[in-house]
Design an enzyme around this catalytic site. Sequence first.
Site, short mmCIF file in Angstrom:
data_model
loop_
_atom_site.label_atom_id
_atom_site.label_comp_id
_atom_site.label_asym_id
_atom_site.label_seq_id
_atom_site.Cartn_x
_atom_site.Cartn_y
_atom_site.Cartn_z
N HIS A 174 45.03 40.57 39.88
CA HIS A 174 44.99 41.73 38.98
C HIS A 174 46.00 42.80 39.38
O HIS A 174 46.31 43.68 38.58
CB HIS A 174 43.57 42.31 38.90
CG HIS A 174 43.12 43.07 40.10
ND1 HIS A 174 42.36 42.51 41.10
CD2 HIS A 174 43.30 44.36 40.47
CE1 HIS A 174 42.09 43.42 42.03
NE2 HIS A 174 42.67 44.56 41.66
N ASP A 210 41.32 35.50 40.96
CA ASP A 210 41.91 36.78 41.37
C ASP A 210 42.76 36.68 42.63
O ASP A 210 42.65 37.51 43.54
CB ASP A 210 40.83 37.86 41.55
CG ASP A 210 41.43 39.27 41.54
OD1 ASP A 210 42.53 39.44 40.97
OD2 ASP A 210 40.81 40.19 42.09
N GLY A 222 43.57 50.56 45.68
CA GLY A 222 44.76 50.40 46.50
C GLY A 222 44.59 49.36 47.58
O GLY A 222 45.56 48.82 48.11
N ASN A 223 43.32 49.05 47.94
CA ASN A 223 43.04 47.98 48.89
C ASN A 223 43.19 46.60 48.26
O ASN A 223 43.34 45.60 48.98
CB ASN A 223 41.62 48.08 49.45
CG ASN A 223 41.49 49.01 50.63
OD1 ASN A 223 40.81 50.03 50.57
ND2 ASN A 223 42.18 48.68 51.73
N SER A 224 43.13 46.53 46.93
CA SER A 224 43.16 45.24 46.24
C SER A 224 44.35 44.39 46.68
O SER A 224 45.48 44.87 46.72
CB SER A 224 43.23 45.44 44.73
OG SER A 224 42.05 46.02 44.24
N GLY A 247 51.18 35.79 32.94
CA GLY A 247 51.55 37.17 32.66
C GLY A 247 50.69 37.81 31.59
O GLY A 247 51.05 38.87 31.05
#
Length: 351
Positions: free
Chosen positions: A80, A110, A186-188, A238
């Site tokens: 993601h 993911d 932001g950790n993803s 995409g």
Amino acid sequence: MRLARFLAVVIVTAFFAATAAAEEAGSLAELFRAVDPSVVEITTVQQVVADQGPARRVAAGSQGSGFLISSDGRIMTAAHVIQVADTITVKFVDGSEAPARVLASDPSSDVALIQAESVPAGVTPAQLGDSDAAAVGDQIFVIGAPYGIAHSLSVGHISARRAPNHLFGGFEKVELLQTDAAINQGNSGGPMFNMRGEVIGIVSHIFSTSGGFQGLGFVVTSNLAMKVLIDDPTAWTGLHGQVVDGPIAAALNIPQSAGILVEAVADGSLGSALGLHAGDLKATIAGEELTLGGDIILSVHGVRIGEPDFYEKIRSKRKALGADDSFEVTVLRGGNVIKLSKPLSVLAAKK
């Protein structure tokens, strides 16, 4: 006398506990210094639907994390983070930056694999561990860029192993590791390490009622990431969209029980090369927020969206295609059912 002996035991116990804690802290600090250079920040730019003004779509940036798995610049992250990105930039621990492109992406689990154009000298890639060997209660640590604050460390434990359900979003039936280590926006895509400094998971998402971390974080296992990104890589479509069925499908006049509403398409992706159109009109139907106006995918290689196990059937058919075969998608566009088809060789050349 008994009190004196009791106090002596307490003091000795406290001493050894403090010593163990200090050794553990020292070990963790050493591990962090050893593996941190393999962790990267990822910045992307993609098109989003404008909230106001004459432009229907505008460029917007987002951030995530990732980690280097090879000295030639291959980086694992969350799907993601990059799925609909038009451009991707990777920032290393020394502050240097490099553009990157997508090699593989599997939104259903993911995870994604990207390729940086360059890597600073002397950076050691992270080592992937065996996530099957991880047990509930094991101590772990996570490194990433929560809210853009790069190379932040959080520590916790594996809280559980979870099979996805409606709480976790639209993932396929894959196992996730649950952790109490702090995870925020932001950790993803960042790595979860075991105490040997091996990556055993890729940060995916949190479950929260407040929007912030509440002790329920979920990571995709390293073994699954290896399977769908390295052993049997999944092509980067995409696309961002959602399966619509029931009342929503009826409202959109879909000529079957379900379809995939295309809400975004990344430049340079398979979906873009195939000619799929994204929507640009925000709407709410039956309580669901949608982006309308784009194609609605009805079938892929003859597999109808909504039929049992349609995702796995499409994946199997895609894997069976040869270089001279064509990729075929049937869509509903402007009230008409049309077929989009391109040779795989052409699509591969445009990636």
